[in-house]
Scaffold this motif. Structure first.
Motif, PDB file in Angstrom:
ATOM      1  N   ASN A  93       0.927  -1.098   0.209  1.00  0.00           N
ATOM      2  CA  ASN A  93       0.034  -0.046   0.156  1.00  0.00           C
ATOM      3  C   ASN A  93       0.847   1.298   0.054  1.00  0.00           C
ATOM      4  OD1 ASN A  93      -2.691  -1.307  -0.005  1.00  0.00           O
ATOM      5  ND2 ASN A  93      -2.046  -1.844   2.149  1.00  0.00           N
ATOM      6  N   LEU A  94       0.252   2.483  -0.158  1.00  0.00           N
ATOM      7  CA  LEU A  94       1.033   3.598  -0.192  1.00  0.00           C
ATOM      8  C   LEU A  94       1.065   4.158   1.177  1.00  0.00           C
ATOM      9  CD1 LEU A  94      -0.521   5.619  -3.405  1.00  0.00           C
ATOM     10  CD2 LEU A  94       1.505   4.093  -3.315  1.00  0.00           C
ATOM     11  N   VAL A  95       2.044   4.849   1.490  1.00  0.00           N
ATOM     12  CA  VAL A  95       2.326   5.362   2.805  1.00  0.00           C
ATOM     13  C   VAL A  95       1.477   6.875   2.718  1.00  0.00           C
ATOM     14  CG1 VAL A  95       4.488   4.267   3.010  1.00  0.00           C
ATOM     15  CG2 VAL A  95       4.027   6.782   2.684  1.00  0.00           C
ATOM     16  N   PRO A  96       0.864   7.295   3.912  1.00  0.00           N
ATOM     17  CA  PRO A  96       0.009   8.346   3.889  1.00  0.00           C
ATOM     18  C   PRO A  96       0.581   9.492   3.073  1.00  0.00           C
ATOM     19  CG  PRO A  96      -0.089   7.225   5.850  1.00  0.00           C
ATOM     20  CD  PRO A  96       0.995   6.573   5.167  1.00  0.00           C
TER      21      PRO A  96
ATOM     22  N   ARG B 198       2.458   9.823  -6.643  1.00  0.00           N
ATOM     23  CA  ARG B 198       2.056   8.615  -6.774  1.00  0.00           C
ATOM     24  C   ARG B 198       0.417   8.459  -6.624  1.00  0.00           C
ATOM     25  NH1 ARG B 198       6.357   4.941  -6.282  1.00  0.00           N
ATOM     26  NH2 ARG B 198       5.552   2.912  -5.810  1.00  0.00           N
ATOM     27  N   ASN B 199      -0.218   9.740  -6.551  1.00  0.00           N
ATOM     28  CA  ASN B 199      -1.891   9.732  -6.668  1.00  0.00           C
ATOM     29  C   ASN B 199      -2.090  11.412  -6.870  1.00  0.00           C
ATOM     30  OD1 ASN B 199      -1.580  11.197  -4.418  1.00  0.00           O
ATOM     31  ND2 ASN B 199      -2.106   9.606  -3.090  1.00  0.00           N
ATOM     32  N   VAL B 200      -3.253  11.637  -7.393  1.00  0.00           N
ATOM     33  CA  VAL B 200      -3.366  13.109  -7.818  1.00  0.00           C
ATOM     34  C   VAL B 200      -3.352  14.149  -6.776  1.00  0.00           C
ATOM     35  CG1 VAL B 200      -5.304  14.522  -8.799  1.00  0.00           C
ATOM     36  CG2 VAL B 200      -5.099  12.313  -9.742  1.00  0.00           C
ATOM     37  N   ALA B 201      -3.773  13.714  -5.276  1.00  0.00           N
ATOM     38  CA  ALA B 201      -3.431  14.713  -4.208  1.00  0.00           C
ATOM     39  C   ALA B 201      -1.982  14.982  -4.023  1.00  0.00           C
ATOM     40  CB  ALA B 201      -3.717  14.059  -3.076  1.00  0.00           C
ATOM     41  N   GLN B 202      -1.011  13.911  -4.385  1.00  0.00           N
ATOM     42  CA  GLN B 202       0.395  14.320  -4.218  1.00  0.00           C
ATOM     43  C   GLN B 202       0.701  15.022  -5.532  1.00  0.00           C
ATOM     44  OE1 GLN B 202       2.881  10.906  -3.994  1.00  0.00           O
ATOM     45  NE2 GLN B 202       1.577  10.007  -1.988  1.00  0.00           N
TER      46      GLN B 202
ATOM     47  N   ILE C  63       5.331 -12.092  -4.683  1.00  0.00           N
ATOM     48  CA  ILE C  63       4.274 -12.171  -5.700  1.00  0.00           C
ATOM     49  C   ILE C  63       2.782 -11.601  -4.998  1.00  0.00           C
ATOM     50  CG2 ILE C  63       3.480 -14.648  -5.090  1.00  0.00           C
ATOM     51  CD1 ILE C  63       3.394 -12.766  -8.479  1.00  0.00           C
ATOM     52  N   ASP C  64       2.407 -11.902  -3.571  1.00  0.00           N
ATOM     53  CA  ASP C  64       1.456 -11.485  -3.114  1.00  0.00           C
ATOM     54  C   ASP C  64       1.443  -9.842  -2.992  1.00  0.00           C
ATOM     55  OD1 ASP C  64       0.097 -13.860  -2.874  1.00  0.00           O
ATOM     56  OD2 ASP C  64       1.026 -13.908  -0.894  1.00  0.00           O
ATOM     57  N   THR C  65       2.396  -9.264  -2.540  1.00  0.00           N
ATOM     58  CA  THR C  65       2.579  -7.821  -2.450  1.00  0.00           C
ATOM     59  C   THR C  65       2.666  -7.031  -3.792  1.00  0.00           C
ATOM     60  OG1 THR C  65       3.729  -8.133  -0.685  1.00  0.00           O
ATOM     61  CG2 THR C  65       3.926  -5.760  -1.461  1.00  0.00           C
ATOM     62  N   ILE C  66       3.293  -7.772  -4.705  1.00  0.00           N
ATOM     63  CA  ILE C  66       3.446  -7.155  -5.943  1.00  0.00           C
ATOM     64  C   ILE C  66       1.997  -7.134  -6.629  1.00  0.00           C
ATOM     65  CG2 ILE C  66       4.311  -7.929  -8.573  1.00  0.00           C
ATOM     66  CD1 ILE C  66       6.505  -9.179  -7.451  1.00  0.00           C
TER      67      ILE C  66
ATOM     68  N   VAL D 223      -2.810  -1.102  -6.611  1.00  0.00           N
ATOM     69  CA  VAL D 223      -2.912   0.335  -6.233  1.00  0.00           C
ATOM     70  C   VAL D 223      -2.389   1.325  -7.126  1.00  0.00           C
ATOM     71  CG1 VAL D 223      -1.532   1.964  -4.390  1.00  0.00           C
ATOM     72  CG2 VAL D 223      -2.248  -0.138  -3.904  1.00  0.00           C
ATOM     73  N   TYR D 224      -1.439   0.760  -8.221  1.00  0.00           N
ATOM     74  CA  TYR D 224      -1.169   1.386  -9.372  1.00  0.00           C
ATOM     75  C   TYR D 224      -2.022   2.021 -10.128  1.00  0.00           C
ATOM     76  CZ  TYR D 224       0.925   2.969 -13.540  1.00  0.00           C
ATOM     77  OH  TYR D 224       1.083   3.878 -14.790  1.00  0.00           O
TER      78      TYR D 224
END
Ligand code: ADP
Length: 185
Positions: A53-56, A85-89, A135-138, A144-145
């Motif tokens: 996951n992304l960090v906050p 990594r997202n629009v807010a960033q 593999i699970d985290t990937i 998320v991407y």
């Protein structure tokens, strides 16, 4: 520098830095450095990263602002690698730079096929032992991407700063493609 996990952002950023003497700010590297110190903040960060996951946003933006302000004032420019990594960033980055009378030039979107991303990340996991290259985290990182990071492309398309780069091929071929874009700046 944007693109899915495993798209080669770090590798290509290193080569750009070598040629153009830019500063390289990789949020992933900054986060891993903090984790390596064993601090409480590092433990918190690892709980997000190891699950894919992304960090906050507030944590990332804070870390980034400190690094921007510690850069040499004469530095020719900066590559942001893995950020926004997202629009807010993206909005936060544009605001942070505007407050400093600076601006982004271009977003490079490194495009790599899905199966190739998984192959590259699993290989990196064998060599570098990153807590997130399994593999699970990937799979979670790719979800998320798609959900959070891909919309950043539209944000930069809307302000005419978007350039897609074919990220398939040898490192040299990909670097040539990037270089032909960067020469315009
Ligand atoms: P990759 O793009 O290959 O996943 P990175 O080193 O860029 O590698 O990122 C690794 C992890 O660090 C991400 O999955 C995420 O958990 C965290 N991370 C990196 N950059 C950011 C960011 N800008 N915002 C939130 N989390 C981030």
């Amino acid at each position: 520098m944007c693109g899915a996990p495993g798209s080669g952002k770090g590798t290509q950023s290193d080569r750009i830095v070598e040629k153009y003497h830019l500063a390289h700010l990789s949020t992933g590297d900054l986060l891993r450095q903090e984790i390596a110190t064993g601090s409480e903040l590092g433990k918190l960060l690892d709980s997000f990263i190891s699950k894919g996951n992304l960090v906050p946003d507030d944590v990332i933006i804070d870390i980034l602002a400190k690094h921007i302000d510690s850069l040499d004032a004469d530095c020719a420019g900066v590559i942001f690698d893995g950020f926004p990594r997202n629009v807010a960033q993206a909005e936060a980055l544009e605001k942070m730079l505007a407050e400093r009378n600076e601006a982004t030039s271009v977003l490079l979107d490194l495009q790599v096929e899905h199966d190739e991303l998984i192959t590259r990340l699993l290989n990196r996991g064998k060599v570098q032992h990153r807590s997130d290259d399994n593999i699970d985290t990937i799979k979670q990182r790719l979800v998320v991407y798609e959900e959070k990071t891909r919309p950043v492309n539209d944000f930069y398309k809307n302000i005419n700063k978007y350039q897609a780069v074919d990220g398939m091929g040898t490192m040299e071929e990909i670097f040539e493609r990037i270089d032909s874009i960067l020469k315009q700046f």
